[in-house]
Design a protein around this motif. Sequence first.
Motif, PDB file in Angstrom:
ATOM      1  N   HIS A 110       0.837  -1.200   0.000  1.00 20.95           N
ATOM      2  CA  HIS A 110       0.000   0.000   0.000  1.00 20.95           C
ATOM      3  C   HIS A 110       0.873   1.252   0.000  1.00 20.95           C
ATOM      4  O   HIS A 110       0.678   2.167  -0.788  1.00 20.95           O
ATOM      5  CB  HIS A 110      -0.906  -0.044   1.236  1.00 20.95           C
ATOM      6  CG  HIS A 110      -1.807   1.139   1.383  1.00 20.95           C
ATOM      7  ND1 HIS A 110      -3.127   1.139   0.992  1.00 20.95           N
ATOM      8  CD2 HIS A 110      -1.558   2.383   1.868  1.00 20.95           C
ATOM      9  CE1 HIS A 110      -3.656   2.328   1.237  1.00 20.95           C
ATOM     10  NE2 HIS A 110      -2.726   3.099   1.778  1.00 20.95           N
ATOM     11  N   ARG A 111       1.830   1.279   0.908  1.00 24.39           N
ATOM     12  CA  ARG A 111       2.701   2.447   1.022  1.00 24.39           C
ATOM     13  C   ARG A 111       3.528   2.631  -0.243  1.00 24.39           C
ATOM     14  O   ARG A 111       3.764   3.746  -0.678  1.00 24.39           O
ATOM     15  CB  ARG A 111       3.622   2.307   2.243  1.00 24.39           C
ATOM     16  CG  ARG A 111       2.894   2.272   3.561  1.00 24.39           C
ATOM     17  CD  ARG A 111       2.104   3.532   3.803  1.00 24.39           C
ATOM     18  NE  ARG A 111       2.955   4.633   4.215  1.00 24.39           N
ATOM     19  CZ  ARG A 111       2.622   5.915   4.082  1.00 24.39           C
ATOM     20  NH1 ARG A 111       1.502   6.252   3.501  1.00 24.39           N
ATOM     21  NH2 ARG A 111       3.424   6.852   4.500  1.00 24.39           N
ATOM     22  N   GLU A 114       1.438   4.220  -2.906  1.00 20.76           N
ATOM     23  CA  GLU A 114       1.196   5.640  -2.645  1.00 20.76           C
ATOM     24  C   GLU A 114       2.420   6.481  -2.963  1.00 20.76           C
ATOM     25  O   GLU A 114       2.322   7.623  -3.359  1.00 20.76           O
ATOM     26  CB  GLU A 114       0.879   5.869  -1.170  1.00 20.76           C
ATOM     27  CG  GLU A 114      -0.321   5.152  -0.695  1.00 20.76           C
ATOM     28  CD  GLU A 114      -0.632   5.468   0.750  1.00 20.76           C
ATOM     29  OE1 GLU A 114      -1.807   5.478   1.063  1.00 20.76           O
ATOM     30  OE2 GLU A 114       0.305   5.702   1.544  1.00 20.76           O
ATOM     31  N   HIS A 158      -2.644   9.238  -0.847  1.00 23.10           N
ATOM     32  CA  HIS A 158      -3.169   8.061  -0.153  1.00 23.10           C
ATOM     33  C   HIS A 158      -3.891   7.169  -1.167  1.00 23.10           C
ATOM     34  O   HIS A 158      -4.771   7.643  -1.897  1.00 23.10           O
ATOM     35  CB  HIS A 158      -4.138   8.484   0.944  1.00 23.10           C
ATOM     36  CG  HIS A 158      -4.851   7.335   1.577  1.00 23.10           C
ATOM     37  ND1 HIS A 158      -4.205   6.368   2.305  1.00 23.10           N
ATOM     38  CD2 HIS A 158      -6.169   6.983   1.567  1.00 23.10           C
ATOM     39  CE1 HIS A 158      -5.087   5.472   2.733  1.00 23.10           C
ATOM     40  NE2 HIS A 158      -6.284   5.823   2.292  1.00 23.10           N
ATOM     41  N   HIS A 159      -3.511   5.919  -1.181  1.00 20.05           N
ATOM     42  CA  HIS A 159      -4.164   4.987  -2.098  1.00 20.05           C
ATOM     43  C   HIS A 159      -5.523   4.616  -1.539  1.00 20.05           C
ATOM     44  O   HIS A 159      -5.627   4.097  -0.427  1.00 20.05           O
ATOM     45  CB  HIS A 159      -3.308   3.733  -2.284  1.00 20.05           C
ATOM     46  CG  HIS A 159      -3.658   2.977  -3.527  1.00 20.05           C
ATOM     47  ND1 HIS A 159      -4.859   2.330  -3.683  1.00 20.05           N
ATOM     48  CD2 HIS A 159      -2.976   2.795  -4.683  1.00 20.05           C
ATOM     49  CE1 HIS A 159      -4.893   1.767  -4.884  1.00 20.05           C
ATOM     50  NE2 HIS A 159      -3.762   2.035  -5.515  1.00 20.05           N
ATOM     51  N   HIS A 185      -3.789  11.696   6.708  1.00 17.48           N
ATOM     52  CA  HIS A 185      -3.248  10.438   6.204  1.00 17.48           C
ATOM     53  C   HIS A 185      -3.051   9.447   7.353  1.00 17.48           C
ATOM     54  O   HIS A 185      -3.416   8.274   7.264  1.00 17.48           O
ATOM     55  CB  HIS A 185      -1.929  10.684   5.462  1.00 17.48           C
ATOM     56  CG  HIS A 185      -1.573   9.570   4.515  1.00 17.48           C
ATOM     57  ND1 HIS A 185      -0.468   9.593   3.720  1.00 17.48           N
ATOM     58  CD2 HIS A 185      -2.194   8.388   4.261  1.00 17.48           C
ATOM     59  CE1 HIS A 185      -0.425   8.475   3.007  1.00 17.48           C
ATOM     60  NE2 HIS A 185      -1.461   7.731   3.326  1.00 17.48           N
ATOM     61  N   HIS A 189      -4.994   5.775   8.159  1.00 16.75           N
ATOM     62  CA  HIS A 189      -4.282   4.516   8.377  1.00 16.75           C
ATOM     63  C   HIS A 189      -4.442   3.985   9.799  1.00 16.75           C
ATOM     64  O   HIS A 189      -4.084   2.854  10.070  1.00 16.75           O
ATOM     65  CB  HIS A 189      -2.787   4.707   8.097  1.00 16.75           C
ATOM     66  CG  HIS A 189      -2.459   4.629   6.651  1.00 16.75           C
ATOM     67  ND1 HIS A 189      -1.763   3.588   6.096  1.00 16.75           N
ATOM     68  CD2 HIS A 189      -2.774   5.449   5.634  1.00 16.75           C
ATOM     69  CE1 HIS A 189      -1.648   3.793   4.795  1.00 16.75           C
ATOM     70  NE2 HIS A 189      -2.252   4.927   4.483  1.00 16.75           N
TER      71      HIS A 189
END
Length: 209
Positions: A110-111, A114, A158-159, A185, A189
């Motif tokens: 994920h990170r 992004e 942010h995805h 953000h 999370h």
Amino acid sequence: MIPSGLKKVHLKKAAAEIDLNGAPKDRESVHYDLVLRGKLYPPKYVISLAQGYATGEDLPARSFSAVEAKNYFIGRGYTVIDRRHDALQKVAPEDEESSFPEGAAIYRLHRHLERDGAISRKAKAKRLAETGKLECEVCQFDFVARYGSIGNGFIEAHHKTHVSKNLGTAKTKASDLALVCSNCHRMLHTSKNGLSIEELRAHVTKTRA
Ligand SMILES: [Zn+2]
Ligand SMILES: [Zn+2]
């Protein structure tokens, strides 16, 4: 000093008045909440009003402290909540990985998506071209407005696909990314199940109101 002549009936009347009119901004409690019939009241303000019912004269806020008010109620068997303890109980772990029940690998993916330079740069450039600024999509925070020139061009991507089977297989598009400030953000999370942009925005709007 809190006068000793306050009776239960005076406290009840005080609570009823707060139910009706609320507490003025400067009389809201900072640390303590008095619990009465499942509702929360500012202890000092309750005592001031109760004194008004007992004697016809409100007790000035400065003639006794919040701690005295708290002890007054606790000494009489009432429940008083200390918000600082409550906050401490809720202090969230700082590792964002814990918001990904699927594990560290999904979190890292994920990170990575992004932070993919090209895609997030494209999303930011598009936003700049369209609006002339890089405002947080959740709370409208603007790094330039707050930090001046060092905030220039700063925003995080942010995805929006928190965890899904598509994540990683489909190519990330600029439209998959939301542009948000660092605080929002982190909040996105922090939530266990992953808040959507709309959900977090609703929280911010509700809290501001
Ligand atoms: Zn924000
Ligand atoms: Zn994110």
